[in-house]
Design an enzyme around this catalytic site. Structure first.
Site, PDB file in Angstrom:
ATOM      1  N   HIS A 248       0.857  -1.198   0.000  1.00 26.62           N
ATOM      2  CA  HIS A 248       0.000   0.000   0.000  1.00 26.62           C
ATOM      3  C   HIS A 248       0.886   1.238   0.000  1.00 26.62           C
ATOM      4  O   HIS A 248       1.947   1.231   0.625  1.00 26.62           O
ATOM      5  CB  HIS A 248      -0.909   0.003   1.237  1.00 26.62           C
ATOM      6  CG  HIS A 248      -2.057   0.959   1.121  1.00 26.62           C
ATOM      7  ND1 HIS A 248      -1.957   2.281   1.482  1.00 26.62           N
ATOM      8  CD2 HIS A 248      -3.323   0.783   0.655  1.00 26.62           C
ATOM      9  CE1 HIS A 248      -3.113   2.878   1.258  1.00 26.62           C
ATOM     10  NE2 HIS A 248      -3.956   1.993   0.748  1.00 26.62           N
ATOM     11  N   GLU A 306      -7.855  -4.748  -0.481  1.00 30.51           N
ATOM     12  CA  GLU A 306      -8.424  -5.414  -1.656  1.00 30.51           C
ATOM     13  C   GLU A 306      -8.517  -6.934  -1.493  1.00 30.51           C
ATOM     14  O   GLU A 306      -9.404  -7.570  -2.031  1.00 30.51           O
ATOM     15  CB  GLU A 306      -7.595  -5.116  -2.916  1.00 30.51           C
ATOM     16  CG  GLU A 306      -7.376  -3.656  -3.212  1.00 30.51           C
ATOM     17  CD  GLU A 306      -8.591  -2.971  -3.814  1.00 30.51           C
ATOM     18  OE1 GLU A 306      -9.676  -3.582  -3.822  1.00 30.51           O
ATOM     19  OE2 GLU A 306      -8.448  -1.834  -4.257  1.00 30.51           O
TER      20      GLU A 306
HETATM   21  C1  LIG Z   1      -0.323  -0.679  -3.782  1.00 27.23           C
HETATM   22  C2  LIG Z   1       0.970  -0.443  -4.560  1.00 27.23           C
HETATM   23  C3  LIG Z   1       0.653   0.222  -5.905  1.00 27.23           C
HETATM   24  C4  LIG Z   1       1.900   0.468  -3.733  1.00 27.23           C
HETATM   25  O1  LIG Z   1       3.018   0.699  -4.514  1.00 27.23           O
HETATM   26  P1  LIG Z   1       4.313   1.436  -3.962  1.00 27.23           P
HETATM   27  O2  LIG Z   1       3.931   2.478  -2.998  1.00 27.23           O
HETATM   28  O3  LIG Z   1       5.107   1.816  -5.142  1.00 27.23           O
HETATM   29  O4  LIG Z   1       5.017   0.228  -3.188  1.00 27.23           O
HETATM   30  P2  LIG Z   1       6.418   0.261  -2.434  1.00 27.23           P
HETATM   31  O5  LIG Z   1       7.157   1.513  -2.734  1.00 27.23           O
HETATM   32  O6  LIG Z   1       6.153  -0.082  -1.031  1.00 27.23           O
HETATM   33  O7  LIG Z   1       7.168  -0.971  -3.128  1.00 27.23           O
HETATM   34  C5  LIG Z   1       8.414  -1.398  -2.644  1.00 27.23           C
HETATM   35  C6  LIG Z   1       8.925  -2.603  -3.424  1.00 27.23           C
HETATM   36  O8  LIG Z   1       8.031  -3.698  -3.241  1.00 27.23           O
HETATM   37  C7  LIG Z   1       7.516  -4.133  -4.482  1.00 27.23           C
HETATM   38  N1  LIG Z   1       6.110  -4.426  -4.288  1.00 27.23           N
HETATM   39  C8  LIG Z   1       5.155  -3.605  -3.794  1.00 27.23           C
HETATM   40  N2  LIG Z   1       3.972  -4.250  -3.763  1.00 27.23           N
HETATM   41  C9  LIG Z   1       4.200  -5.490  -4.236  1.00 27.23           C
HETATM   42  C10 LIG Z   1       3.361  -6.585  -4.457  1.00 27.23           C
HETATM   43  N3  LIG Z   1       2.054  -6.543  -4.167  1.00 27.23           N
HETATM   44  N4  LIG Z   1       3.894  -7.700  -4.970  1.00 27.23           N
HETATM   45  C11 LIG Z   1       5.197  -7.776  -5.265  1.00 27.23           C
HETATM   46  N5  LIG Z   1       6.051  -6.746  -5.082  1.00 27.23           N
HETATM   47  C12 LIG Z   1       5.548  -5.620  -4.577  1.00 27.23           C
HETATM   48  C13 LIG Z   1       7.734  -2.957  -5.408  1.00 27.23           C
HETATM   49  O9  LIG Z   1       7.793  -3.407  -6.751  1.00 27.23           O
HETATM   50  C14 LIG Z   1       9.011  -2.412  -4.912  1.00 27.23           C
HETATM   51  O10 LIG Z   1      10.031  -3.270  -5.375  1.00 27.23           O
HETATM   52  P3  LIG Z   1      11.480  -2.688  -5.804  1.00 27.23           P
HETATM   53  O11 LIG Z   1      11.919  -1.797  -4.693  1.00 27.23           O
HETATM   54  O12 LIG Z   1      12.307  -3.921  -5.978  1.00 27.23           O
HETATM   55  O13 LIG Z   1      11.227  -1.941  -7.071  1.00 27.23           O
HETATM   56  C15 LIG Z   1       1.696  -1.792  -4.772  1.00 27.23           C
HETATM   57  O14 LIG Z   1       1.999  -2.354  -3.521  1.00 27.23           O
HETATM   58  C16 LIG Z   1       0.893  -2.749  -5.623  1.00 27.23           C
HETATM   59  O15 LIG Z   1       0.907  -2.637  -6.854  1.00 27.23           O
HETATM   60  N6  LIG Z   1       0.206  -3.759  -4.985  1.00 27.23           N
HETATM   61  C17 LIG Z   1      -0.564  -4.718  -5.733  1.00 27.23           C
HETATM   62  C18 LIG Z   1      -1.859  -4.126  -6.249  1.00 27.23           C
HETATM   63  C19 LIG Z   1      -2.879  -3.898  -5.161  1.00 27.23           C
HETATM   64  O16 LIG Z   1      -3.117  -4.741  -4.331  1.00 27.23           O
HETATM   65  N7  LIG Z   1      -3.476  -2.716  -5.197  1.00 27.23           N
HETATM   66  C20 LIG Z   1      -4.515  -2.319  -4.260  1.00 27.23           C
HETATM   67  C21 LIG Z   1      -3.998  -1.302  -3.293  1.00 27.23           C
HETATM   68  S1  LIG Z   1      -5.201  -0.905  -2.054  1.00 27.23           S
END
Ligand SMILES: CC(C)(COP(=O)(O)OP(=O)(O)OC[C@H]1O[C@@H](n2cnc3c(N)ncnc32)[C@H](O)[C@@H]1OP(=O)(O)O)[C@@H](O)C(=O)NCCC(=O)NCCS
Length: 374
Positions: A248, A306
């Site tokens: 998140h 979600e």
């Molecule tokens: C929600 C979301 C967009 C947040 O993104 P964000 O703020 O950019 O996430 P972070 O900065 O904490 O990510 C840190 C690392 O973890 C990875 N990561 C984050 N969520 C991940 C997931 N669900 N699965 C695998 N890897 C994930 C990122 O790719 C990043 O990797 P890197 O540093 O090697 O590039 C992201 O976690 C995501 O796409 N989750 C899946 C979709 C989802 O469930 N969305 C609903 C949200 S309520």
């Protein structure tokens, strides 16, 4: 002039409606901890709380429920329009946005009309999409029970109603989300509520916001059996895929809404649902968290709202295209509360932009231009 793309960290409003603490993993709704409110209140109580800033008395609640119930029927023009939308096979969110604009056709209180009709719009459109006659709303059922009734034609049992109320309460408000901000911006121009809510629906529809609990459910179905969870999830992470329902932008600890919805799902599934699916989802969650910690150490990737939304809504018998519209049926109460709050202490929301284009001089000799020679 420096720019702040996405306005991250910018505080653009004061609100008494909700507090999102991403570091502490806390969500306060109308003064209550999300779990306490979500699991106990009816959706009507929650909407009243947000709109009036206090819990309703018995009398307030009875009147509010009755006033909502008598506004459930749609204007005939809205029904015709939904029929046309179904012929064009547009998405439920598009149909909801189009129909929401027609609520200006109804007389009386705009806030009540919007809140009361959203479930009818979604259920009516759902039946049209499936070439069925819509089920007329029933005034003797609660907001949540009537929604389930209009979708299925059956009066739901108390467990399903409680599950629905808990979901609707949990997602009713969440600080200045993109759709809420949209609604406040529109309200700040002294525009009307129907316009603000129609705009908010446009923001909600985007995959970066109202999102897709659908893919989280697809992932659980794809895994199919707990013994395959590790292999499938490792494959996804190693292929660079995101695990749906985890991580998140704001919460760096477990999303408190996930806990509430997990508890609601557990309660519903134990009392007569598909326990296999519930156990599978729990196993997928545990494996996903373990693998995310292994592959992305220090990132604190936890279950988000979600994951259990998908499970709970599926358990309630809702199909995936209804997930974001059902989210909107709840969030419209929060949007309206924010619009009312914005009106009380309004200042037009009008940030600035920095011009990064070029300067040009209009060519003098162009035919028809005032500067052209005669
Ligand atoms: C929600 C979301 C967009 C947040 O993104 P964000 O703020 O950019 O996430 P972070 O900065 O904490 O990510 C840190 C690392 O973890 C990875 N990561 C984050 N969520 C991940 C997931 N669900 N699965 C695998 N890897 C994930 C990122 O790719 C990043 O990797 P890197 O540093 O090697 O590039 C992201 O976690 C995501 O796409 N989750 C899946 C979709 C989802 O469930 N969305 C609903 C949200 S309520």
């Amino acid at each position: 002039m420096s720019t702040n793309k996405g306005l991250e960290g910018v505080v653009a409003a004061e609100t008494r409606l909700s507090m999102v603490d991403g570091a502490g993993g806390e969500l306060i709704l109308g003064g209550f901890d999300v779990a306490e409110l979500a699991m106990n209140a009816t959706f009507e109580e929650t909407a009243w709380l947000l709109w009036h800033g206090e819990m309703p008395s018995e009398e307030d609640l009875t009147r509010f429920r009755a006033a909502l119930a008598e506004r459930r029927a749609l204007p005939p023009a809205t029904v015709d329009l939904l029929r046309g939308c179904a012929a064009a096979r547009i998405s439920v969110m598009d149909a909801l946005r189009i129909a929401a604009g027609t609520i200006s056709l109804m007389k009386g209180d705009e806030a009540m009309n919007l809140l009361a009709t959203f479930p009818t719009i979604v259920a009516t459109y759902w039946h049209f999409l499936h070439d069925r006659r819509p089920v007329a709303p029933r005034a003797d059922l609660s907001h949540a029970a009537n929604y389930l009734y209009m979708l299925s034609g059956d009066v739901p049992d108390a467990e399903r109603v409680r599950g629905t109320e808990t979901y609707l309460n949990t997602v009713v408000d969440h600080g200045l989300s993109a759709s809420t901000f949209t609604a406040r911006v529109i309200t700040s121009t002294e525009s009307d509520l129907v316009s603000a809510i129609t705009g908010a629906l446009g923001a909600m529809k985007g995959p970066l916001h109202g999102g897709a609990p659908g893919p989280a459910l697809d992932m659980v179905f794809e895994i199919g059996d707990a013994s395959r969870a590790e292999q499938v999830l490792r494959g996804k992470i190693e292929a660079g895929e995101k695990l749906m329902g985890f991580g998140h932008r704001v919460y760096k600890v477990r999303d408190p809404r996930a806990d509430v919805l997990a508890a609601a799902a557990e309660r519903m599934f134990t009392r007569g649902g598909d326990m296999h699916l519930y156990e599978l989802a729990k196993a997928v969650e545990a494996t996903a968290i373990r693998l995310l910690a292994e592959y992305k150490p220090g990132r604190n990737l936890q279950t988000n709202v979600e994951f259990y939304t998908a499970l709970l809504l599926h358990g309630l018998g809702l199909e995936v295209p209804l997930f974001t519209p059902t989210f909107s049926i709840s969030r419209v109460a929060g949007w309206i509360a924010h619009c009312l709050e914005q009106r009380k202490d309004n200042r037009i929301i009008r940030p600035q932009s920095v011009y990064v284009g070029v300067r040009r001089v209009y060519p003098e000799q162009r035919e028809g231009s005032l500067a052209a020679p005669r």
